[in-house]
Every structure is written in structure tokens, then in C-alpha cells.
Design an enzyme around this catalytic site. Structure first.
Site, PDB file in Angstrom:
ATOM      1  CD  GLU A   1     -42.711 -47.587 -26.105  1.00  0.00           C
ATOM      2  OE1 GLU A   1     -43.373 -48.109 -27.008  1.00  0.00           O
ATOM      3  OE2 GLU A   1     -42.429 -46.376 -26.094  1.00  0.00           O
TER       4      GLU A   1
ATOM      5  CG  HIS B   1     -43.120 -42.181 -25.973  1.00  0.00           C
ATOM      6  ND1 HIS B   1     -41.928 -41.908 -26.610  1.00  0.00           N
ATOM      7  CD2 HIS B   1     -43.605 -43.311 -26.550  1.00  0.00           C
ATOM      8  CE1 HIS B   1     -41.719 -42.836 -27.540  1.00  0.00           C
ATOM      9  NE2 HIS B   1     -42.721 -43.691 -27.523  1.00  0.00           N
TER      10      HIS B   1
ATOM     11  N   GLY C   1     -37.859 -47.570 -32.921  1.00  0.00           N
ATOM     12  CA  GLY C   1     -37.607 -47.049 -34.259  1.00  0.00           C
ATOM     13  C   GLY C   1     -36.276 -47.497 -34.854  1.00  0.00           C
TER      14      GLY C   1
ATOM     15  CG  ASN D   1     -47.024 -43.335 -29.998  1.00  0.00           C
ATOM     16  OD1 ASN D   1     -47.539 -42.318 -30.473  1.00  0.00           O
ATOM     17  ND2 ASN D   1     -45.898 -43.310 -29.284  1.00  0.00           N
ATOM     18  CD1 TRP D   2     -51.308 -44.298 -35.141  1.00  0.00           C
ATOM     19  CD2 TRP D   2     -52.415 -42.593 -36.095  1.00  0.00           C
ATOM     20  NE1 TRP D   2     -52.501 -44.788 -35.619  1.00  0.00           N
ATOM     21  CE2 TRP D   2     -53.201 -43.763 -36.207  1.00  0.00           C
ATOM     22  CE3 TRP D   2     -52.918 -41.399 -36.627  1.00  0.00           C
ATOM     23  CZ2 TRP D   2     -54.452 -43.770 -36.829  1.00  0.00           C
ATOM     24  CZ3 TRP D   2     -54.171 -41.404 -37.243  1.00  0.00           C
ATOM     25  CH2 TRP D   2     -54.921 -42.579 -37.339  1.00  0.00           C
ATOM     26  CE  LYS D   3     -43.061 -43.575 -31.619  1.00  0.00           C
ATOM     27  NZ  LYS D   3     -41.677 -44.008 -31.504  1.00  0.00           N
TER      28      LYS D   3
ATOM     29  N   GLY E   1     -45.250 -48.336 -32.725  1.00  0.00           N
ATOM     30  CA  GLY E   1     -45.038 -47.064 -33.401  1.00  0.00           C
ATOM     31  C   GLY E   1     -45.215 -47.216 -34.899  1.00  0.00           C
ATOM     32  N   GLY E   2     -44.095 -47.344 -35.611  1.00  0.00           N
ATOM     33  CA  GLY E   2     -44.102 -47.341 -37.070  1.00  0.00           C
ATOM     34  C   GLY E   2     -45.117 -48.281 -37.697  1.00  0.00           C
TER      35      GLY E   2
ATOM     36  CD  GLU F   1     -40.387 -41.063 -29.856  1.00  0.00           C
ATOM     37  OE1 GLU F   1     -41.517 -40.599 -30.110  1.00  0.00           O
ATOM     38  OE2 GLU F   1     -39.965 -42.122 -30.361  1.00  0.00           O
TER      39      GLU F   1
ATOM     40  CB  SER G   1     -38.320 -52.488 -33.425  1.00  0.00           C
ATOM     41  OG  SER G   1     -37.538 -51.311 -33.590  1.00  0.00           O
TER      42      SER G   1
HETATM   43  P1  13P Z   1     -41.545 -48.233 -33.027  1.00  0.00           P
HETATM   44  O1  13P Z   1     -42.570 -49.337 -33.025  1.00  0.00           O
HETATM   45  O2  13P Z   1     -41.591 -47.403 -34.282  1.00  0.00           O
HETATM   46  O3  13P Z   1     -40.183 -48.752 -32.683  1.00  0.00           O
HETATM   47  O4  13P Z   1     -41.967 -47.211 -31.853  1.00  0.00           O
HETATM   48  C1  13P Z   1     -42.160 -47.712 -30.587  1.00  0.00           C
HETATM   49  C2  13P Z   1     -42.739 -46.636 -29.735  1.00  0.00           C
HETATM   50  O5  13P Z   1     -42.069 -45.711 -29.343  1.00  0.00           O
HETATM   51  C3  13P Z   1     -44.171 -46.746 -29.409  1.00  0.00           C
HETATM   52  O6  13P Z   1     -44.538 -45.839 -28.417  1.00  0.00           O
END
Ligand code: 13P
Length: 260
Positions: A171, A99, A177, A15-17, A235-236, A101, A214
Site C-alpha cells: 500500500e 497499516h 485515499g 478495510n472500513w477504517k 478502503g473507501g 495509518e 485507491s
Molecule cells: P483507499 O482504498 O481508500 O485508498 O484505502 C486504502 C487502504 O488504506 C486500505 O487499507
């Protein structure tokens, strides 16, 4: 007892966000498209404007395309939204819904997440439904109630066939993050409760269950052998080909040794 439902390959989803650029994406996508298949399903979810670029660069590769969200209607006067059929037309196979967010910052409540999930299925996309609790809810012992509520709102609208094809990502918001991953015990317990919630709606359904929060190459080393973990939502670490592929490698290795 492995919940590697119906022998589907484990899913490694990036997930590149809200990250990327045409140049950075090209390098990342080329690296992912060229990396040898490892026996897992490799999925990337770039921001909407880059889906066409990604579809072109991934054409003919094993890497599947997903989106990070979709609109709650199939078309119409919804300025700024992107509809599920558009995503399907662009070559997406997956779409992330619910998600944390989006729930926290963009008003995606349970009813809206259920609508998006239904639209995804109607247009041939596999929804990746995200659920998870805040740190305050976790510490107050409310995690199960929160997650059950998020699940019931969606699962109650789906038939058993769709529940079986759903992907559910646990999640915990406190792990996203933050560099503070849930522990193996926490992941296993949460996925067990999610499987129990699923069973209350559709006893024979085996949706794939992911963990996100994470995830790195290091955490993948102990996540991958967990029998309930059908994959990860990253994510990251999905923004760097080397890190993302190292996570996949950990799952591929565990799959071969632990499950044959
Ligand atoms: P991180 O891997 O950056 O913690 O993000 C997780 C996430 O929200 C994936 O959808």
C-alpha cells in the site's frame, strides 16, 4: 509464473477504517452476505465494536471477518487495546497489521508490527501485513529500501510455514485515499520486489500479495489481470456494497479468462 500461490482464491479485503454505524453496517453486510460467491475470498474488516454484529450477520455466509489491528500482547494492562485471542473468539479469521495509518499515527513500529504478526498466528488468525513507502521516499528512490526494511523486520521473526500463510499488502502511502492509484507497472514492480524479499527469507514460501491504494471498480479492471496480484485491500470503495462487489467481479472475471 502466476503467483496465485498454491491455488488459493484471490482475496478481496475491505478495510472500513473508522467508518460505519449499526444501521449502515447491517445494510452493507446483508448485501455482501447475500451476493453470490464469485470464486474469490471476500473479507470485511469493520471497526472493533462492530465485529460481533458482523459475525452475527455474516454467519453461514461465504464472507470472512477480519479486524483492522490487534494489540501487541495477548492480555494485560493495555487500556484501549484489543487482543488477538479476543478477535479469534469473535470469529475473525484475518487481522490487518502494520497499516500505514497505524504506523504513522499510533506508534506501530516494526518491532510492534512483528509482535502483532506473531500473536495473530499464535491465535489462529491470518495476518495481513501492510508495507509501503511515502511519496517523498518514492521520489527519493527509497521505496525498495523502505519496504525491504518493513518486511525484514517481520519475516525475520517467522518460520517458512508462517511466511507461506502470511498475506502481504503493498500500500504505497501516496495512493491511499488520494484517488491516485499506483500504475500497473508500479504495482507489478513492487510486488516482484516483495516476492524477492520473501524469497530471501523462505525460498519456497508463496504468501498472497495484495495491492491497496485507491482501488475502485475501474482500477480493478487492470489490476485483476496482473499475474502477481493475488487480491486487493480496499478502503473507501469497501463501504458501498455495489462498489466492493464490482471489484470482486473484476477479479472473478480475470481469474476465469486469464487463469482458467
Ligand atoms: P483507499 O482504498 O481508500 O485508498 O484505502 C486504502 C487502504 O488504506 C486500505 O487499507
Amino acid at each position: 509464473m502466476a503467483n496465485h500461490a498454491n491455488n488459493r482464491p484471490r482475496l478481496i479485503v475491505g478495510n472500513w477504517k473508522m467508518n460505519g454505524s449499526l444501521a449502515a453496517n447491517a445494510a452493507l453486510l446483508d448485501a455482501l452476505a447475500q451476493a453470490p460467491a464469485a470464486g474469490c475470498a471476500r473479507v470485511v474488516c469493520p471497526p472493533f465494536p462492530y465485529l460481533a454484529q458482523a459475525a452475527t450477520l455474516l454467519a453461514g455466509s461465504e464472507v470472512a471477518l477480519g479486524a483492522q489491528n490487534c494489540g501487541h500482547a495477548a492480555a494485560g494492562a493495555y487500556t484501549g487495546e484489543v487482543a488477538a485471542p479476543m478477535l479469534a473468539e469473535l470469529g475473525c479469521r484475518y487481522v490487518i497489521v502494520g497499516h500505514s495509518e497505524r504506523r504513522a499515527m499510533f506508534g506501530d513500529d516494526d518491532a510492534r508490527v512483528a509482535a502483532k504478526t506473531a500473536l495473530a498466528f499464535e491465535h489462529g488468525l491470518t495476518p495481513i501485513l501492510c508495507v509501503g513507502e511515502t511519496l517523498a521516499q518514492y521520489e527519493a528512490g527509497q521505496a525498495t529500501a523502505v519496504i525491504d526494511g518493513q518486511l525484514d523486520a517481520v519475516l525475520g521473526t517467522l518460520d517458512a510455514g508462517r511466511i507461506d500463510r502470511l498475506v502481504i499488502a503493498y500500500e504505497p502511502i501516496w495512493a491511499i485515499g488520494t484517488g491516485r492509484s499506483a500504475s500497473a507497472e508500479q504495482v507489478d514492480a513492487a510486488l516482484e520486489r516483495i516476492a524477492a524479499a520473501v524469497a530471501r527469507h523462505a525460498a519456497s514460501a508463496r504468501p498472497q500479495l495484495l495491492y491497496g491504494g485507491s482501488v475502485t471498480a475501474a482500477t480493478a479492471q487492470w489490476l485483476a489481470p496482473l499475474a502477481r496480484v493475488d487480491g486487493v485491500l480496499v478502503g473507501g470503495a469497501s463501504l458501498q456494497a455495489e462498489a466492493f462487489l464490482a471489484i470482486e467481479q473484476a477479479f472473478a472475471a480475470a481469474g476465469q479468462t486469464a487463469r482458467g
